[in-house]
Scaffold this active site. Structure first.
Site, PDB file in Angstrom:
ATOM      1  N   HIS A   1       0.903  -3.370  15.102  1.00  0.00           N
ATOM      2  CA  HIS A   1       1.478  -2.237  14.366  1.00  0.00           C
ATOM      3  C   HIS A   1       1.464  -1.061  15.343  1.00  0.00           C
ATOM      4  CE1 HIS A   1       2.520   0.732  11.458  1.00  0.00           C
ATOM      5  NE2 HIS A   1       2.339  -0.047  10.413  1.00  0.00           N
TER       6      HIS A   1
ATOM      7  N   GLU B   1       6.382  -5.668   8.589  1.00  0.00           N
ATOM      8  CA  GLU B   1       5.678  -5.155   7.403  1.00  0.00           C
ATOM      9  C   GLU B   1       6.105  -3.711   7.125  1.00  0.00           C
ATOM     10  OE1 GLU B   1       1.649  -5.451   8.659  1.00  0.00           O
ATOM     11  OE2 GLU B   1       1.591  -7.635   8.539  1.00  0.00           O
ATOM     12  N   PRO B   2       7.386  -3.464   6.886  1.00  0.00           N
ATOM     13  CA  PRO B   2       7.811  -2.083   6.651  1.00  0.00           C
ATOM     14  C   PRO B   2       7.297  -1.551   5.327  1.00  0.00           C
ATOM     15  CG  PRO B   2       9.620  -3.604   6.277  1.00  0.00           C
ATOM     16  CD  PRO B   2       8.482  -4.420   6.806  1.00  0.00           C
TER      17      PRO B   2
ATOM     18  N   ASP C   1      -9.629  23.555  -5.940  1.00  0.00           N
ATOM     19  CA  ASP C   1     -10.056  23.434  -4.549  1.00  0.00           C
ATOM     20  C   ASP C   1      -9.138  24.238  -3.627  1.00  0.00           C
ATOM     21  OD1 ASP C   1     -10.951  22.682  -2.091  1.00  0.00           O
ATOM     22  OD2 ASP C   1     -10.827  20.533  -2.447  1.00  0.00           O
TER      23      ASP C   1
ATOM     24  N   LYS D   1       0.818  -1.219   0.000  1.00  0.00           N
ATOM     25  CA  LYS D   1       0.000   0.000   0.000  1.00  0.00           C
ATOM     26  C   LYS D   1       0.853   1.270   0.000  1.00  0.00           C
ATOM     27  CE  LYS D   1      -1.542  -1.386   4.151  1.00  0.00           C
ATOM     28  NZ  LYS D   1      -0.527  -2.347   4.641  1.00  0.00           N
TER      29      LYS D   1
ATOM     30  N   ASP E   1      -1.394  11.111   5.063  1.00  0.00           N
ATOM     31  CA  ASP E   1      -0.240  10.587   5.807  1.00  0.00           C
ATOM     32  C   ASP E   1       0.284  11.626   6.815  1.00  0.00           C
ATOM     33  OD1 ASP E   1       1.660   8.547   6.313  1.00  0.00           O
ATOM     34  OD2 ASP E   1       3.153   9.618   5.106  1.00  0.00           O
TER      35      ASP E   1
ATOM     36  N   SER F   1       2.184   4.110  12.088  1.00  0.00           N
ATOM     37  CA  SER F   1       3.090   4.429  10.986  1.00  0.00           C
ATOM     38  C   SER F   1       3.785   5.759  11.271  1.00  0.00           C
ATOM     39  CB  SER F   1       2.276   4.503   9.695  1.00  0.00           C
ATOM     40  OG  SER F   1       3.147   4.639   8.614  1.00  0.00           O
TER      41      SER F   1
ATOM     42  N   GLY G   1       6.092   0.909  10.770  1.00  0.00           N
ATOM     43  CA  GLY G   1       6.367   2.006  11.696  1.00  0.00           C
ATOM     44  C   GLY G   1       7.823   2.434  11.699  1.00  0.00           C
TER      45      GLY G   1
HETATM   46  N1  PLP Z   1       1.186  -3.043   7.883  1.00  0.00           N
HETATM   47  C1  PLP Z   1      -0.064  -2.564   8.036  1.00  0.00           C
HETATM   48  C2  PLP Z   1      -1.138  -3.525   8.427  1.00  0.00           C
HETATM   49  C3  PLP Z   1      -0.345  -1.213   7.824  1.00  0.00           C
HETATM   50  O1  PLP Z   1      -1.589  -0.753   7.990  1.00  0.00           O
HETATM   51  C4  PLP Z   1       0.726  -0.366   7.432  1.00  0.00           C
HETATM   52  C5  PLP Z   1       0.493   1.062   7.226  1.00  0.00           C
HETATM   53  O2  PLP Z   1      -0.571   1.593   7.341  1.00  0.00           O
HETATM   54  C6  PLP Z   1       1.992  -0.923   7.251  1.00  0.00           C
HETATM   55  C7  PLP Z   1       2.197  -2.244   7.510  1.00  0.00           C
HETATM   56  C8  PLP Z   1       3.172  -0.093   6.824  1.00  0.00           C
HETATM   57  O3  PLP Z   1       3.528   0.793   7.802  1.00  0.00           O
HETATM   58  P1  PLP Z   1       4.825   1.720   7.644  1.00  0.00           P
HETATM   59  O4  PLP Z   1       4.745   2.373   6.327  1.00  0.00           O
HETATM   60  O5  PLP Z   1       4.730   2.654   8.784  1.00  0.00           O
HETATM   61  O6  PLP Z   1       6.014   0.849   7.757  1.00  0.00           O
END
Ligand code: PLP
Length: 434
Positions: free
Chosen positions: A194, A270-271, A346, A65, A317, A197, A235
């Site tokens: 988590h 999950e960076p 806008d 994402k 963000d 972020s 995070g």
């Molecule tokens: N994992 C999950 C479930 C998340 O919702 C997010 C961010 O929203 C991330 C990982 C990635 O977080 P970050 O970009 O802070 O490493």
């Protein structure tokens, strides 16, 4: 063989050339009047290497994402990084690269039924949950899926807190959720969290890892005998001039205390922003200038990208972006106070509230570093302004590293200068318009 789009090409550059010089080269030729990103592949590669060096026990699952640029995904895949996907489309995107489904965690604790069915059909069999109804859904749609309970453990300070939406309370909710999962005959294999972020309290990881150890104990007591996974979430910092060292030390110490090596637990994370934030520099051009209606001394610069495009990170963000004039006019022009605005109609479309810098003119360029995280992936074409193009560059050293890595294909690399690629895109878009 499929012809690669310009944005899928990696332009090989000389080792000594900087991103700033590349941008200057591009704008000097006047070939482009749209905003554009330079994606420094070397920055991403160095992040991947640094992670392996300082968090050797933690296997990263990149959060798609954060930036779903296909080169980002391909390069990380080539480095052995796995993937955190939150939807069917993200899973599909990763699988389409040839990544094995065992390298994906479907890390969304509240999934749509059709997405769960898709995950099952593609053998993606690892997912998170934090509520009862999710367990019933999984029981009926993907009963053999391996489950990771997401607990809530918030940093006291984070750019984007997530605990308000996700994670069950480890003390009051996790026990009954685990008991229900057990009654339903589901397979719980681990714990995730988590801390938020853009975490600004690294010791939150310590607290969360300790809390996770408690959940492991509880789950084993309830009869889950295959508790093998701890997922420490995202995070981690990613901007230039930030370092992973402090959080890595805290994480490594906490892991050694609560999940010592050889205890049979695999650690993953999950960076998102860590990998991509600093690799993308955005260049924007001023197309209009006016004086503010209630303050003639305040200059309003209108640039060609805004909060509906790349700068959506300001809204979603909570980012503060830092403008830098591409050329230094501090000796030749007066210092003026001003603000920077996006191109849409806008009033919300404001990029920078207040700047004090040498007076800029129409056609001058302003660059923004650290624009790789939560920018491209949520940008829209509101008001008809197209998505900002990405041009990727890698120097010779990085190219040599990457070309030996499978499956990054040689076809991605080109010695054609970016300016020539841009000219080619422009002439193609003129043809398309005719
Ligand atoms: N994992 C999950 C479930 C998340 O919702 C997010 C961010 O929203 C991330 C990982 C990635 O977080 P970050 O970009 O802070 O490493």
């Amino acid at each position: 063989m499929r012809m690669l789009r310009a944005e899928e090409q990696i332009h090989i550059i000389d080792n000594k050339v900087t991103v700033e010089e590349i941008i200057k080269d591009i704008v000097r030729t006047n070939v482009i009047s749209d905003p554009f990103y330079i994606f420094d592949i070397g920055d991403l590669v160095n992040k991947a290497i640094t992670w392996q060096q300082i968090l050797p026990r933690v296997k990263p699952f990149y959060a798609v994402k954060c930036n779903d640029n296909s080169l980002v995904l391909e390069i990380l895949a080539a480095f052995g990084t796995n993937f955190d996907c939150a939807s069917k489309a993200e899973i599909k995107k990763v699988l389409d690269l040839g990544v094995n489904p065992s390298r994906i965690i479907f890390a969304n604790p509240a999934k749509m039924a059709s997405h769960i069915k898709y995950a099952m059909s593609k053998c993606v069999d690892l997912t998170t949950f934090d509520n009862e109804l999710e367990l019933y859904k999984i029981k009926s749609l993907h009963p053999s899926c391996n489950l990771v309970i997401r607990i809530r453990c918030d940093a006291t300070e984070a750019q984007c807190p997530l605990g308000i939406k996700f994670g069950c309370d480890p003390l009051t909710q996790a026990p009954s959720l685990l008991a229900l999962a057990h009654d339903l005959g589901l397979s719980v294999v681990g714990v995730s969290f988590h801390v938020g972020s853009g975490c600004n309290e690294p010791t939150a990881f310590q607290r969360a890892i300790a809390a996770s150890a408690g959940i492991f104990k509880l789950a084993r007591e309830l009869g889950f005998m295959n508790m093998y996974l701890l997922n420490i979430g995202g995070g981690f910092p990613g901007n230039k001039n930030t370092s992973l060292d402090e959080v890595a030390n805290i994480v490594n110490d906490a892991l050694n205390e609560w999940f010592p090596p050889n205890n049979g637990v695999t650690i993953i994370a999950e960076p998102g922003r860590y990998f991509v934030a600093s690799a993308f520099t955005l260049s924007t051009q001023i197309h209009s200038i006016k004086k503010q209606s209630n303050d003639e001394n305040h200059i309003m610069y209108f640039i060609n990208d805004g909060v509906y495009g790349s700068f959506n990170n300001i809204l979603y963000d909570h980012s503060v972006v830092v403008p830098k004039s591409l050329y230094d006019y501090s000796r030749s022009r007066p210092i003026c106070e001003g603000s920077i605005w996006g191109p849409t109609c806008d009033g919300l479309d404001k990029v920078v509230d207040f700047v004090n810098m040498p007076l800029l003119e129409i056609n001058d360029w302003i660059t923004f570093e650290n624009m790789g995280a939560y920018t491209i992936s949520a940008a829209s074409t509101f008001n008809g302004f197209p998505l900002t193009k990405v041009f990727a560059v890698a120097n010779q050293t990085i190219y040599n590293k990457l070309k030996n890595l499978m499956p990054i294909s040689e076809d991605h690399f080109t010695t054609v200068p970016i300016v020539a690629t841009i000219k080619m895109i422009q002439s193609k878009s003129i043809e398309d318009d005719v």
